[in-house]
Design a protein around this motif. Sequence first.
Motif, PDB file in Angstrom:
ATOM      1  N   CYS B  62     -49.541 -25.873 -35.041  1.00 40.74           N
ATOM      2  CA  CYS B  62     -49.932 -24.464 -34.994  1.00 40.74           C
ATOM      3  C   CYS B  62     -48.983 -23.776 -34.028  1.00 40.74           C
ATOM      4  CB  CYS B  62     -51.372 -24.326 -34.518  1.00 40.74           C
ATOM      5  SG  CYS B  62     -51.813 -22.622 -34.146  1.00 40.74           S
ATOM      6  N   PRO B  63     -48.119 -22.907 -34.530  1.00 40.05           N
ATOM      7  CA  PRO B  63     -47.108 -22.311 -33.652  1.00 40.05           C
ATOM      8  C   PRO B  63     -47.728 -21.523 -32.503  1.00 40.05           C
ATOM      9  CG  PRO B  63     -47.161 -21.200 -35.787  1.00 40.05           C
ATOM     10  CD  PRO B  63     -48.029 -22.401 -35.909  1.00 40.05           C
ATOM     11  N   PHE B  89     -46.406 -11.036 -34.464  1.00 39.36           N
ATOM     12  CA  PHE B  89     -47.471 -11.374 -35.402  1.00 39.36           C
ATOM     13  C   PHE B  89     -48.797 -11.236 -34.663  1.00 39.36           C
ATOM     14  CE2 PHE B  89     -44.112 -14.217 -37.414  1.00 39.36           C
ATOM     15  CZ  PHE B  89     -43.908 -13.371 -38.490  1.00 39.36           C
ATOM     16  N   ILE B 138     -41.663 -16.565 -33.014  1.00 36.37           N
ATOM     17  CA  ILE B 138     -42.232 -17.903 -32.806  1.00 36.37           C
ATOM     18  C   ILE B 138     -42.379 -18.593 -34.150  1.00 36.37           C
ATOM     19  CG2 ILE B 138     -43.539 -17.072 -30.819  1.00 36.37           C
ATOM     20  CD1 ILE B 138     -46.033 -17.758 -32.799  1.00 36.37           C
ATOM     21  N   GLY B 139     -42.690 -19.863 -34.107  1.00 39.06           N
ATOM     22  CA  GLY B 139     -43.057 -20.567 -35.322  1.00 39.06           C
ATOM     23  C   GLY B 139     -42.166 -21.748 -35.635  1.00 39.06           C
ATOM     24  N   THR B 143     -41.041 -19.846 -40.452  1.00 40.11           N
ATOM     25  CA  THR B 143     -40.755 -18.457 -40.086  1.00 40.11           C
ATOM     26  C   THR B 143     -39.310 -18.262 -39.659  1.00 40.11           C
ATOM     27  OG1 THR B 143     -41.563 -18.934 -37.850  1.00 40.11           O
ATOM     28  CG2 THR B 143     -43.129 -17.912 -39.370  1.00 40.11           C
TER      29      THR B 143
END
Lengths: 357, 392
Positions: B62-63, B89, B138-139, B143
């Motif tokens: 989970c980023p 986000f 992030i991610g 992404t």
Amino acid sequence: MDVPEPEVVDPAAWTCPAPLRDHPSVVLGHGGGGALSAELMEHLFVPAYGNPTLAGLGDSAAVTLGGARLAFSTDSYVVRPLFFPGGCIGDLAVNGTVNDLAMSGAQAAYLSCGFILEEGVELSVVGRVAEAIGAAAEAAGVTVATGDTKVVEAGHGDGIYVNTSGIGLIPDGVDIRPQRAVPGDVVIVSGPIGLHGIAVLSLREGLEFGAGELASDTAPLNGLVAAMLRVTRDVHVLRDPTRGGVAATLNEIASASDTGVVLTERSLPVPEAVANACGFLGLDPLYVANEGRLVAVVPRAEADAVLAALRDHPQGRGAAVIGECVAEHPGMVVARTAFGGTRVVDLPLGEQLPRIC
Amino acid sequence: MKYIDEFHDPALARRLLDDIHTTVTRPWALMEVCGGQTHSIIRHGIDQLLPDSLELIHGPGCPVCVTPLEMIDKALEIASRPGVIFCSFGDMLRVPGTGRDLFQVKSAGGDVRVVYSPLDALDVARRNPDREVVFFGIGFETTAPANAMTVHEARRLGIANFSLLVSHVRVPPAVEAIMRAPHCRVQGFLAAGHVCSVMGTEEYPALAERYRVPIVVTGFEPLDILEGVRRAVRQLERGEHRVENAYPRAVREAGNAPALARIEEVFEVTDRSWRGIGTIPDSGWRLSDAFRAYDAEHRFEVGDVRTAEPAACRSGEVLQGLIKPHECEAFGTRCTPRTPLGATMVSSEGACAAYYLYRRLTPGAPAAREAAGREPVPAGATDAVKEASPLG
């Protein structure tokens, strides 16, 4: 000799959030209809006003005046954009307060309407909103009896804010409040859920979900409530699931009545466009706002008659039984998934946020 | 919806579950790597329908959960500056940094905006030439292409008031780090389908071979998850350890060539810190030298921001499957969804938040299926594990 009972630990009581401990200033979540909103009321406003009438914390208060039982409610509207598929801030301002009164069984009689206008807004826009208020009031059978207008400097508002307050008579023999839900009661929703929240979000963010098929469900619910009360006066709870959606409403009911609520997910009337938009954004339709729906909690013996009455009304054609109240897990809402599993449907903290993954 | 409803069919789910129950003859522990898969498992109650002897460990995919506290603090620092529009986000706004989150920065007057794509943030920059616009990039590999494309576009269009705060992480080094950890309990992986749709599957056969674990590329709908589980346990029961693609409608072995090219152009591999876990070598991306001008850390000189993780939070051990959430002393007392110490308690599908809700539902019950005979783990008991581990 008596053996002392072992101490029972109640996990639900593990947290003891001090008043607004984490937020020294107001955050958007305080207006989201979830846990932060509830804290603001319980820890800040209720102690400050300190009276028993307020303690019910319902969408409207039941008061007695000159022998008459009145429902009294106020609500402010800060929606952006002002106009959206299916309505505008004017429709919301009338229907929202009419519905808050209807949730105690009352027929709205008189409304006040206060405008806060931002310097620079075109009068034609104000005129369109005022006309919408007039039309919505006529449709709901309520009179806008008084009003007020203030103007703030440019940059200090979103064009137009509206506040409406309303009063209406509560019929004899009607006692509708969230504390009255009991195990065995049936939970009904009056139609498809999530339309308003997704319609407004789509327009605001330019996401264009379900173009042409997604429109706000804003509507007055007093006719629908009257239709229900014609078949039975024994309606336990009515709530309109606006901010925080059906999930927040059911959590409030479970908490106020100290019963558990079990939802059957497959019974939830979620329009395909709403389901798709929620899937895309990682949102849950249960938490999305509605503006023309009600959740009814009724005794099992009355459920069929109430459901039939709802479905006979134009605004209740899509009504469905979505769950029941149970003695287990008091204060909690649990959803039974289509696959036979369960999940906890918790009270949202603040606004629902789109997920990254 | 066509091509989605088909993956929610309860009758097909029942058949897959029956097959899984028939296949499993002894205890197994699988890790679903991706937070999106964890969300789907909890959302549909899938974990309760699997055999009791089959344990799903929610992995570090989970980023939001693994973005290091230090990076959140850098975001808070930048977002607080006058003249900055900070775009992110949505679910990052509630993740606590040191003492506050982005919502509170917004409340204090910061211009913090939720966007649905980094390209939307670039558009904000184009329309506000007198402001500095920063996107919180992030991610995982999922992404990264869109973030890389945005930086590429910023340069192509000459939009100089845009920069990216990069905290990208990569899955394969994390899988390797988990497998190398002493006392690792993971016996098979459900690999993240969307990551593989970008990167392909070519990085995984070597891992499957080296650590002798099945790796099944898995999608996100309920039937996808069950099919991934079914294939993984079938391999385990047969003593096999191959890479299988159970998500062929989205994943090709070679991945997405244009997306990979854009990542290659804009990013370079770097060591990256994971919240609650520590630094994993080569586990992330940063902007390459050619695009350093678009690096918000560089532009706003926040490289000096240093933050220690809260000592009480053991989310790193939870994310590695070393302890269960309720085995952390802070669980349910100092750390709750309302007052989270770590990101695993922030998001509703974070392992700790899910356990918290489940325990409220069934007071006194074990929080979830427990591996047989496991005792509570005292604080410090896994310190030796962590010290000996490449996870730091």
